[in-house]
Structures are given as structure tokens and as C-alpha cells.
Motif scaffolding. Structure first.
Motif, mmCIF file in Angstrom:
data_model
loop_
_atom_site.group_PDB
_atom_site.id
_atom_site.type_symbol
_atom_site.label_atom_id
_atom_site.label_comp_id
_atom_site.label_asym_id
_atom_site.label_seq_id
_atom_site.Cartn_x
_atom_site.Cartn_y
_atom_site.Cartn_z
ATOM 1 N N SER A 484 -47.491 -21.265 -42.878
ATOM 2 C CA SER A 484 -46.878 -21.683 -41.623
ATOM 3 C C SER A 484 -47.780 -21.295 -40.456
ATOM 4 C CB SER A 484 -45.505 -21.018 -41.460
ATOM 5 O OG SER A 484 -45.653 -19.632 -41.176
ATOM 6 N N GLU A 527 -37.500 -24.879 -45.797
ATOM 7 C CA GLU A 527 -38.628 -24.069 -45.336
ATOM 8 C C GLU A 527 -39.947 -24.775 -45.605
ATOM 9 O OE1 GLU A 527 -38.806 -19.851 -46.052
ATOM 10 O OE2 GLU A 527 -36.665 -19.784 -46.498
ATOM 11 N N PHE A 531 -42.019 -25.890 -42.402
ATOM 12 C CA PHE A 531 -42.988 -24.847 -42.077
ATOM 13 C C PHE A 531 -44.356 -25.055 -42.731
ATOM 14 C CE2 PHE A 531 -38.970 -22.648 -41.232
ATOM 15 C CZ PHE A 531 -39.218 -22.155 -39.959
ATOM 16 N N LYS A 533 -47.012 -27.278 -42.984
ATOM 17 C CA LYS A 533 -47.553 -28.473 -42.359
ATOM 18 C C LYS A 533 -48.976 -28.713 -42.854
ATOM 19 C CE LYS A 533 -44.804 -27.652 -38.202
ATOM 20 N NZ LYS A 533 -44.842 -27.406 -36.737
ATOM 21 N N CYS A 536 -51.737 -27.341 -40.742
ATOM 22 C CA CYS A 536 -51.791 -25.878 -40.768
ATOM 23 C C CYS A 536 -52.384 -25.378 -42.081
ATOM 24 C CB CYS A 536 -50.386 -25.318 -40.565
ATOM 25 S SG CYS A 536 -50.345 -23.544 -40.282
#
Length: 565
Positions: A484, A527, A531, A533, A536
Motif C-alpha cells: 500500500s 483490502e 490498497f 494498487k 504502488c
């Protein structure tokens, strides 16, 4: 390769005395001790067409040698491998049963031509020979082709079918100038992966597929080459060995980028009790392990003494695959460690309170030591024999012993409340050991143990543990948190390796356990949806880490399974 008895060198699983003798004469001791296995197969590349050769695998490199060994060629180091896959096809140059049972392995690697001055060729006497161009013209008269192998390998083929295959198109041995092969006596001990520049694109939501595609295009800026291996045997272990060695190389080379990991290994050895070190030979390693085993099993040994001895054993095992293989020859120490772990954490018997710092320190040392003993010992028959004996009793005990309550503070009382940092360290170590055990499940197809020690069997053996769902849930939380945007932009090498191990654990749960898959989807789907991504994930895993590419592939697979209805 696997060892049998107390010999001083590797022995082929199907012993080939000539090849073993050749390797012993023409490689230094360090490389010879690190050879894992050898297997004959047909080799195909851009410049080699269907040549029957021996594939020789060390822990860092894939070598090729003629079926009647004359020269040993380092074909590709695992540090440069990008993908290893089984190809589901029927080779047109084989016929009958051989065509149906053939295992076609495709290895994709970064092709980079080494500097000319670093090319070396070694023959039977281990001395540098003539230039490769001179060798290639001389070799064509004696290099075996696939049809030559028909006569040389009667144990693997039906003679009648081999005679039919004499029509195979023959080719000379590989030309190192065109293959990009390096003739070296042993691979480099520390690979230095190139650091590609991550493509700069506008910050936006992207699919994991596009991220992976861009990585493949940008990785190292090197052209890709392919090496195809055709193993004509239903019981061939070559693919599993390649996968295991590649994975180990990725983890090892990534950890070498971690300064704390290197310093930690050195300090552990330096701070261990002084003990005379025997010579680095099979006999010397046997004596060293016997000394450490006797010290560990002595009566009246306290927790502090046990902890220090485990640090010394672990430091020695990290630097000696021979010691790790010898560890599995006797069950005494392994059983002692598992029993001590059961007593320390209570196993399946919840103590009704938290864990003390001493419990966690000792348990972490035991779990870390056991995890090290699994690395590089895939071909050690004694290991699978120990784990599968008595219907997998030892494997089952080890699995259940390492699982613990990740939130003991919920019912801890007074001094039983442990340091969260110590508990987190233990949970990390337990995940690493569980990762090694799950790899045994991947490899169980190699042996005659049937479904015993398979991934499904191992996850089923864990079902009775009262803290299993909480333990797996903790590992899933850590994956989501690491990927995340709430954490630091990039993971350290050590964190990246741990993320890879956790992802492998989650994937096994999603694929091989209905109960665990349902638990993960019902508790962590949102989640992972919000979170984890893709943009990311790319930032968290620097391309210079060898483990980053396979981790990215695992994350993509986990997301697909986690988000499906």
C-alpha cells in the motif's frame, strides 16, 4: 546430484561414473561440491539444433557438456534467467512414447555477450585449450547428436525407437561465439545484476499486466535468448530442480544487496562461542556437525547456551551446503529442534497467555535454523525420507509447531505480554520456514511418496491448529500493508524477499485450501482491492532486485484469485 553414503563428492541420481569422474577432475572443489544434479537431454537454442548433451546444474549456473564429456560450458547463470516454463507440445523430432512423455523446458534469459578476454575453455586436463573457433571445427567430428545418444543411452529409450530416430537432423556442438556461452571453471560467487532505469510515465491507475509488460521491455535493456531442454523421461526432475535453483538464486542475490544481512551473517559467526574449525572438506564438515550436534543434545543445556549454539550452527550452515545435507542424514537434531519449538510456543496447546521474550528469541532461532537447513538440499534423499517417515509425522509436527497466535496480547496477563517487535520477528521467520516447507510440496512430485507432503496435504495437516486462520490472516495483512502507499516508497531487499515468501504462501492457500481461500476472500478482499494498487506495487519493488519480477507476477496472480467472486 545427490550424495549417498559418506563419499567425498556428488553422485548422480542415476550414477554416470564417467561424467562424475570428468566433473571431479575438471572443476575445482568448490564448484564440484555445489553441483546439484545432472541429466541427459536434447538441447536446442539459436545455434544448437537437437544435440544430446548432459545438463549440469550448480546452485548458480547451468552447464552443458557433451554426452561423452569433453568440455564443460557455462551456458547461463540463474542470475540472468527471466523465465522457466514447461511447454505443452509434442516435439516433431521424437516419436512414439518418447514424444508423449517428453518434458520440454524453455529457459528465457538475458543474453549478454561477455568480453572476449573473459572466455575460457577447459578440456579434460582442466587447462586452457585453443580458441573456441579452433575448437568448433575440431569438435564436429566427435560431438554427439540426438541420434548418437540412441546408442549411448539404452536405459532411457527403447532400442527400436532409438533406431527410428537416427533420422534426426544432426548438428555440431555449440559454438560459444554465437551462443554467448562462457567457459569458466565455476560461476561467479556474487552476481551483480544490472540496474535498469524504470520508465517514467504519468502517475495513473494501470493494470498489473501493463506494469509487468513494461518491466519485461525495460529490464536490463538486454536482448532475450532462449534455451530449450527436452528431457525424455516421465520421472525427470530437471524442471523442478531448475525452478528451485532459480528461486534460490533470486533470493540469495537479492539478500546480497542488503548490507545488514551481510553484516548479520558475519557478526553471528564472530559472536559464536570459539570452536576449532576443521578443514573445509566433507570429512571436516562431518566432524564440525558432529561437534555441534553433541553440544546441542547435551543434558542440562540452558536456553542461553542453546541460543548461542543455534547461532553458530546457522552461521556454519549458511556457508556450507554440505553441512546442510549432512544435517538431514540423522534425525536426532531435527527432532530435538521441533520438540523444543513445540515446548517453547505450546504448539497447538494455547497457553492461555502471551509469549515471553525468551520464548520468542529461542523460537525464532530454531525456526531460522530449520529454514536454512532446507535451502539447497532438494536433492538430498534423506530429507524427504525424514519428512515423510511414519506418514509425514515429522513434517506435520514441524508445521503445527511453527504456527503461533499473532495477537497474544488479547489474552495476555502481566509479564506474559511480549514485545511486539520480537513477535513480529518470529512471525517473519515462521513465514520463511513455512515457505520452505511449501516448496517441499512443490517438489513432492519428484518422489514416490504419492500425495504425501503435497501442498494440499500440508495445508490439510495445519487445519487443526487453533491459530491457523489468524496466522494466515496476519501474513495477508502484511502483504497488503507492504504494497500500500501507507509505507515507505520502496522495500529493502530483505523486505522484498519476505514479501515474495508471503505471496507464495497466500497463493498456495488460495489454490490448495478451500477453507483458507474462503477466509482470505471474506476478510481481505476489500483490502487488496483498494490498497494494493498496481502503480504502488511497481514503486515498492525496485527493478534492480532480482526477486522483483517474480514477486510482481505473484501479486498479479493473487489479485486475480482474491478478487474473483
Amino acid at each position: 546430484m545427490a550424495r549417498t553414503g559418506s563419499g567425498s563428492g556428488p553422485l548422480l541420481l542415476r550414477r554416470n561414473v564417467k561424467l562424475d569422474s570428468f566433473l571431479k577432475r575438471n572443476t575445482d572443489r568448490d564448484l564440484y561440491e555445489r553441483i546439484r544434479t545432472c541429466e541427459p537431454c536434447v538441447v536446442v537454442s539459436e545455434s544448437v539444433s537437437r544435440v544430446f548433451m548432459h545438463v549440469v546444474l550448480s546452485d548458480e549456473c547451468l552447464y552443458l557438456t557433451e554426452y561423452a564429456p569433453r568440455t564443460l560450458t557455462a551456458a547461463v547463470s540463474f542470475a540472468r534467467v527471466r523465465d522457466i516454463k514447461l511447454v505443452n507440445d509434442l516435439p516433431d523430432f521424437l516419436s512414439g512414447k518418447d514424444r508423449e512423455r517428453c518434458q520440454h523446458i524453455r529457459i528465457v534469459y538475458a543474453a549478454r555477450r561477455p568480453a572476449r578476454r573473459r572466455r575460457h575453455w577447459f578440456g579434460r586436463d582442466g587447462k586452457p585449450g585453443p580458441a573456441p573457433s579452433a575448437l568448433s571445427s575440431r569438435r564436429s567430428s566427435h560431438c554427439p547428436t540426438a541420434s548418437d545418444a540412441a546408442v549411448a543411452c539404452p536405459a532411457q529409450r527403447d532400442p527400436g525407437e532409438w533406431r527410428k530416430e537416427r533420422r534426426l537432423r544432426s548438428a555440431s556442438c555449440p559454438n560459444p561465439e554465437t551462443l554467448g556461452l562462457v567457459r569458466v571453471p565455476h560461476p561467479p560467487t556474487q552476481p551483480h545484476p544490472a540496474t535498469p532505469t524504470s520508465p517514467q510515465e504519468p502517475s495513473q491507475e494501470r493494470g498489473l499486466g501493463s506494469v509487468l509488460t513494461r518491466w519485461m521491455q525495460a529490464d536490463c535493456g538486454a536482448a532475450e535468448a532462449e534455451l530449450h531442454l527436452y528431457a525424455v523421461s516421465q520421472t525427470s526432475r530437471l524442471y523442478l530442480h531448475l525452478q528451485s535453483l532459480w528461486r534460490s538464486s533470486l533470493i540469495r542475490s537479492t539478500l546480497l544487496l542488503e548490507p545488514l544481512h551481510r553484516r548479520g551473517s558475519a557478526s553471528a559467526a564472530a559472536s559464536a562461542p570459539a570452536r576449532p574449525r576443521p578443514a573445509s572438506s566433507w570429512e571436516g564438515t562431518t566432524r564440525l556437525l558432529a561437534q555441534l550436534s553433541a553440544a546441542l543434545l547435551q543434558d542440562g543445556l540452558g536456553a542461553e547456551g542453546l541460543y548461542l549454539l543455534l547461532r553458530e550452527l546457522r552461521a556454519a550452515a549458511r556457508h556450507s551446503v554440505a553441512l546442510r545435507r549432512l544435517f538431514w542424514r540423522s534425525s536426532e537434531v531435527c527432532l530435538f529442534l521441533v520438540q523444543t519449538l513445540e515446548e517453547s510456543l505450546g504448539g497447538c496447546q494455547s497457553p492461555g497467555g502471551g509469549y515471553t521474550p525468551d520464548q520468542l528469541l529461542l523460537s525464532t532461532a530454531i525456526v531460522q535454523t530449520l529454514a536454512v537447513m532446507f535451502r539447497g538440499t532438494e536433492v538430498e534423499a534423506a530429507r524427504v525420507n525424514q519428512l515423510s517417515a511414519k506418514k509425514g509425522a515429522l513434517a506435520s509436527r514441524m508445521l503445527l509447531a511453527l504456527i503461533c497466535d499473532p495477537q497474544p496480547e488479547a489474552h495476555a496477563q502481566g509479564p506474559l505480554l511480549c514485545s511486539q517487535a520480537l513477535l513480529s520477528k518470529y512471525l517473519d521467520a515462521a513465514c520463511s520456514l513455512l515457505f520452505e516447507l511449501l516448496l517441499v510440496g512443490d517438489e513432492s512430485r519428484c518422489f514416490s511418496a504419492g500425495s504425501l507432503l503435497s501442498l494440499g496435504w500440508m495445508l490439510q495437516a495445519l487445519q487443526p491448529h487453533p491459530h491457523l486462520l489468524a496466522f494466515v490472516g496476519h501474513q495477508a495483512q502484511q502483504v497488503a500493508l507492504a504494497l500500500s502507499d501507507l509505507q515507505e516508497p520502496a522495500l529493502s531487499p530483505l523486505q522484498a524477499v519476505l514479501l515474495f515468501q508471503r505471496c507464495r504462501l497466500l497463493l498456495a492457500c488460495l489454490q490448495h485450501s478451500g477453507r483458507l481461500a474462503q477466509h482470505l476472500r471474506s476478510h481481505f478482499r476489500e483490502e487488496f482491492r483498494y490498497f494494493v494498487k498496481p502503480s504502488c506495487v511497481e514503486e515498492k519493488l525496485p527493478p534492480c532486485y532480482p526477486i522483483s519480477r517474480p514477486t510482481l507476477q505473484l501479486v498479479a496472480h493473487i489479485l486475480t484469485l482474491m478478487l474473483q467472486e
